[in-house]
Design a protein around this motif. Structure first.
Motif, PDB file in Angstrom:
ATOM      1  N   ASN A 127      66.421  54.091  52.342  1.00  0.00           N
ATOM      2  CA  ASN A 127      66.577  52.950  51.437  1.00  0.00           C
ATOM      3  C   ASN A 127      66.910  53.349  50.008  1.00  0.00           C
ATOM      4  O   ASN A 127      66.703  52.568  49.082  1.00  0.00           O
ATOM      5  N   ILE A 128      67.430  54.552  49.808  1.00  0.00           N
ATOM      6  CA  ILE A 128      67.741  55.006  48.456  1.00  0.00           C
ATOM      7  C   ILE A 128      68.938  54.215  47.914  1.00  0.00           C
ATOM      8  O   ILE A 128      69.880  53.921  48.636  1.00  0.00           O
ATOM      9  N   HIS A 129      68.871  53.871  46.652  1.00  0.00           N
ATOM     10  CA  HIS A 129      69.904  53.068  46.011  1.00  0.00           C
ATOM     11  C   HIS A 129      70.672  53.938  45.019  1.00  0.00           C
ATOM     12  O   HIS A 129      70.228  54.148  43.887  1.00  0.00           O
ATOM     13  N   VAL A 130      71.789  54.475  45.477  1.00  0.00           N
ATOM     14  CA  VAL A 130      72.676  55.292  44.648  1.00  0.00           C
ATOM     15  C   VAL A 130      74.088  54.786  44.904  1.00  0.00           C
ATOM     16  O   VAL A 130      74.475  54.585  46.055  1.00  0.00           O
ATOM     17  N   TYR A 131      74.861  54.589  43.843  1.00  0.00           N
ATOM     18  CA  TYR A 131      76.200  54.022  43.981  1.00  0.00           C
ATOM     19  C   TYR A 131      77.116  54.893  44.847  1.00  0.00           C
ATOM     20  O   TYR A 131      77.847  54.404  45.684  1.00  0.00           O
ATOM     21  N   SER A 132      77.094  56.198  44.643  1.00  0.00           N
ATOM     22  CA  SER A 132      77.990  57.113  45.358  1.00  0.00           C
ATOM     23  C   SER A 132      77.442  57.417  46.751  1.00  0.00           C
ATOM     24  O   SER A 132      76.323  57.933  46.894  1.00  0.00           O
ATOM     25  N   LYS A 133      78.255  57.152  47.780  1.00  0.00           N
ATOM     26  CA  LYS A 133      77.756  57.442  49.126  1.00  0.00           C
ATOM     27  C   LYS A 133      77.667  58.943  49.377  1.00  0.00           C
ATOM     28  O   LYS A 133      76.853  59.379  50.176  1.00  0.00           O
ATOM     29  N   THR A 134      78.463  59.740  48.674  1.00  0.00           N
ATOM     30  CA  THR A 134      78.367  61.195  48.812  1.00  0.00           C
ATOM     31  C   THR A 134      77.027  61.691  48.276  1.00  0.00           C
ATOM     32  O   THR A 134      76.341  62.485  48.918  1.00  0.00           O
ATOM     33  N   VAL A 135      76.654  61.214  47.104  1.00  0.00           N
ATOM     34  CA  VAL A 135      75.367  61.604  46.523  1.00  0.00           C
ATOM     35  C   VAL A 135      74.234  61.094  47.406  1.00  0.00           C
ATOM     36  O   VAL A 135      73.266  61.822  47.677  1.00  0.00           O
ATOM     37  N   ARG A 136      74.351  59.865  47.877  1.00  0.00           N
ATOM     38  CA  ARG A 136      73.345  59.287  48.775  1.00  0.00           C
ATOM     39  C   ARG A 136      73.174  60.179  50.008  1.00  0.00           C
ATOM     40  O   ARG A 136      72.062  60.464  50.434  1.00  0.00           O
ATOM     41  N   PHE A 137      74.284  60.627  50.585  1.00  0.00           N
ATOM     42  CA  PHE A 137      74.249  61.485  51.765  1.00  0.00           C
ATOM     43  C   PHE A 137      73.524  62.801  51.461  1.00  0.00           C
ATOM     44  O   PHE A 137      72.649  63.231  52.217  1.00  0.00           O
ATOM     45  N   PHE A 138      73.891  63.450  50.349  1.00  0.00           N
ATOM     46  CA  PHE A 138      73.305  64.757  50.036  1.00  0.00           C
ATOM     47  C   PHE A 138      71.832  64.671  49.647  1.00  0.00           C
ATOM     48  O   PHE A 138      71.105  65.657  49.765  1.00  0.00           O
ATOM     49  N   ILE A 139      71.386  63.511  49.208  1.00  0.00           N
ATOM     50  CA  ILE A 139      69.957  63.344  48.935  1.00  0.00           C
ATOM     51  C   ILE A 139      69.205  63.060  50.234  1.00  0.00           C
ATOM     52  O   ILE A 139      68.156  63.647  50.495  1.00  0.00           O
ATOM     53  N   ALA A 140      69.743  62.184  51.068  1.00  0.00           N
ATOM     54  CA  ALA A 140      69.013  61.734  52.260  1.00  0.00           C
ATOM     55  C   ALA A 140      69.098  62.707  53.440  1.00  0.00           C
ATOM     56  O   ALA A 140      68.107  62.889  54.161  1.00  0.00           O
ATOM     57  N   PHE A 141      70.239  63.335  53.671  1.00  0.00           N
ATOM     58  CA  PHE A 141      70.450  64.130  54.881  1.00  0.00           C
ATOM     59  C   PHE A 141      69.449  65.276  55.069  1.00  0.00           C
ATOM     60  O   PHE A 141      68.957  65.478  56.192  1.00  0.00           O
ATOM     61  N   PRO A 142      69.102  66.035  54.028  1.00  0.00           N
ATOM     62  CA  PRO A 142      68.094  67.091  54.249  1.00  0.00           C
ATOM     63  C   PRO A 142      66.762  66.550  54.761  1.00  0.00           C
ATOM     64  O   PRO A 142      66.074  67.229  55.529  1.00  0.00           O
ATOM     65  N   GLY A 143      66.406  65.344  54.366  1.00  0.00           N
ATOM     66  CA  GLY A 143      65.166  64.742  54.867  1.00  0.00           C
ATOM     67  C   GLY A 143      65.217  64.516  56.362  1.00  0.00           C
ATOM     68  O   GLY A 143      64.240  64.735  57.073  1.00  0.00           O
ATOM     69  N   TRP A 144      66.385  64.060  56.859  1.00  0.00           N
ATOM     70  CA  TRP A 144      66.542  63.856  58.304  1.00  0.00           C
ATOM     71  C   TRP A 144      66.485  65.198  59.035  1.00  0.00           C
ATOM     72  O   TRP A 144      65.915  65.289  60.123  1.00  0.00           O
ATOM     73  N   ILE A 145      67.074  66.229  58.443  1.00  0.00           N
ATOM     74  CA  ILE A 145      67.011  67.570  59.051  1.00  0.00           C
ATOM     75  C   ILE A 145      65.560  68.049  59.098  1.00  0.00           C
ATOM     76  O   ILE A 145      65.100  68.586  60.103  1.00  0.00           O
ATOM     77  N   GLY A 146      64.834  67.861  58.009  1.00  0.00           N
ATOM     78  CA  GLY A 146      63.421  68.257  57.968  1.00  0.00           C
ATOM     79  C   GLY A 146      62.600  67.558  59.023  1.00  0.00           C
ATOM     80  O   GLY A 146      61.751  68.165  59.676  1.00  0.00           O
ATOM     81  N   MET A 147      62.858  66.264  59.198  1.00  0.00           N
ATOM     82  CA  MET A 147      62.144  65.508  60.227  1.00  0.00           C
ATOM     83  C   MET A 147      62.482  66.073  61.613  1.00  0.00           C
ATOM     84  O   MET A 147      61.590  66.292  62.435  1.00  0.00           O
ATOM     85  N   PHE A 148      63.763  66.336  61.877  1.00  0.00           N
ATOM     86  CA  PHE A 148      64.187  66.899  63.159  1.00  0.00           C
ATOM     87  C   PHE A 148      63.529  68.262  63.400  1.00  0.00           C
ATOM     88  O   PHE A 148      63.027  68.534  64.499  1.00  0.00           O
ATOM     89  N   LEU A 149      63.530  69.109  62.380  1.00  0.00           N
ATOM     90  CA  LEU A 149      62.921  70.437  62.518  1.00  0.00           C
ATOM     91  C   LEU A 149      61.421  70.333  62.814  1.00  0.00           C
ATOM     92  O   LEU A 149      60.891  71.089  63.624  1.00  0.00           O
ATOM     93  N   MET A 150      60.760  69.387  62.164  1.00  0.00           N
ATOM     94  CA  MET A 150      59.324  69.236  62.387  1.00  0.00           C
ATOM     95  C   MET A 150      59.028  68.741  63.803  1.00  0.00           C
ATOM     96  O   MET A 150      58.103  69.211  64.454  1.00  0.00           O
ATOM     97  N   ILE A 151      59.853  67.814  64.291  1.00  0.00           N
ATOM     98  CA  ILE A 151      59.662  67.280  65.645  1.00  0.00           C
ATOM     99  C   ILE A 151      59.934  68.340  66.704  1.00  0.00           C
ATOM    100  O   ILE A 151      59.239  68.420  67.716  1.00  0.00           O
ATOM    101  N   THR A 152      60.957  69.168  66.480  1.00  0.00           N
ATOM    102  CA  THR A 152      61.349  70.175  67.480  1.00  0.00           C
ATOM    103  C   THR A 152      60.549  71.469  67.381  1.00  0.00           C
ATOM    104  O   THR A 152      60.798  72.398  68.151  1.00  0.00           O
ATOM    105  N   ASP A 153      59.607  71.533  66.461  1.00  0.00           N
ATOM    106  CA  ASP A 153      58.777  72.723  66.300  1.00  0.00           C
ATOM    107  C   ASP A 153      57.300  72.314  66.333  1.00  0.00           C
ATOM    108  O   ASP A 153      56.626  72.325  65.306  1.00  0.00           O
TER     109      ASP A 153
END
Length: 186
Positions: A70-96
């Motif tokens: 739900n982050i509110h940033v005008y640039s979708k590129t910036v939004r992606f680079f802020i949010a995507f590592p969080g999804w990776i972290g969640m995936f890593l935590m679930i798979t480990d």
């Protein structure tokens, strides 16, 4: 990014997304403080039951999910680079499930919250936000080298600043987080 001078008319979805974003900051801050205490305890200073750790890690993931989605940033590129590592972290935590690379999972979650802290520091003058990325990065790095109480102290500092940010965010009108909806890249 928000523009506090612009007062946008918010629909139901806008209001829910701002509330979830702010709730994510609150949840993350509280569970980061709790995890800092766990790290300090694991250094042998006092005892914390082991079962609590999984609940705290789940709370950290939940906070990242709420804020990253739900982050509110005008640039979708910036939004992606802020949010995507969080999804990776969640995936890593679930798979480990044994958390053999917990420092890496948390490091990814911390990247997302470092981006959120920097984004908020550009929008609003909240004391200490520019130090949060350093505290989180150094905390994850120290976990890698099993310097637990040192990591705990840095994460405690980050948690205090993020909890203060959370308090300040809940006192702001909801439209501060949205800004000008016509400027968002979809």
């Amino acid at each position: 990014m928000a523009n506090p001078e612009h007062e946008e008319i918010l629909d139901f979805h806008d209001k829910v997304s701002v509330v979830l974003y702010r709730a994510g900051i609150s949840v993350f801050a509280l569970f980061l403080l709790a995890y800092a205490v766990v790290l300090i305890a694991k250094a042998g200073l006092f005892v914390v039951p082991d079962g609590i750790r999984l609940t705290i890690l789940s709370g950290l993931v939940l906070g990242v999910v709420f804020s990253a989605a739900n982050i509110h940033v005008y640039s979708k590129t910036v939004r992606f680079f802020i949010a995507f590592p969080g999804w990776i972290g969640m995936f890593l935590m679930i798979t480990d499930p044994l958390h053999t690379r917990l420092w890496l999972s948390l490091g990814c979650l911390f990247i997302t919250f470092s981006g959120i802290a920097l984004k908020e520091s550009f929008c609003f003058q909240v004391t200490g936000l520019k130090f949060v990325p350093f505290f989180l990065a150094a905390g994850a790095g120290l976990m890698l080298f099993e310097l637990l109480w040192q990591s705990g102290v840095l994460l405690l500092a980050a948690g205090v600043v993020l909890l203060y940010l959370s308090k300040e965010k809940w006192q702001m009108p909801l439209h501060y987080d949205i800004g000008d909806k016509s400027r968002y890249q979809v």
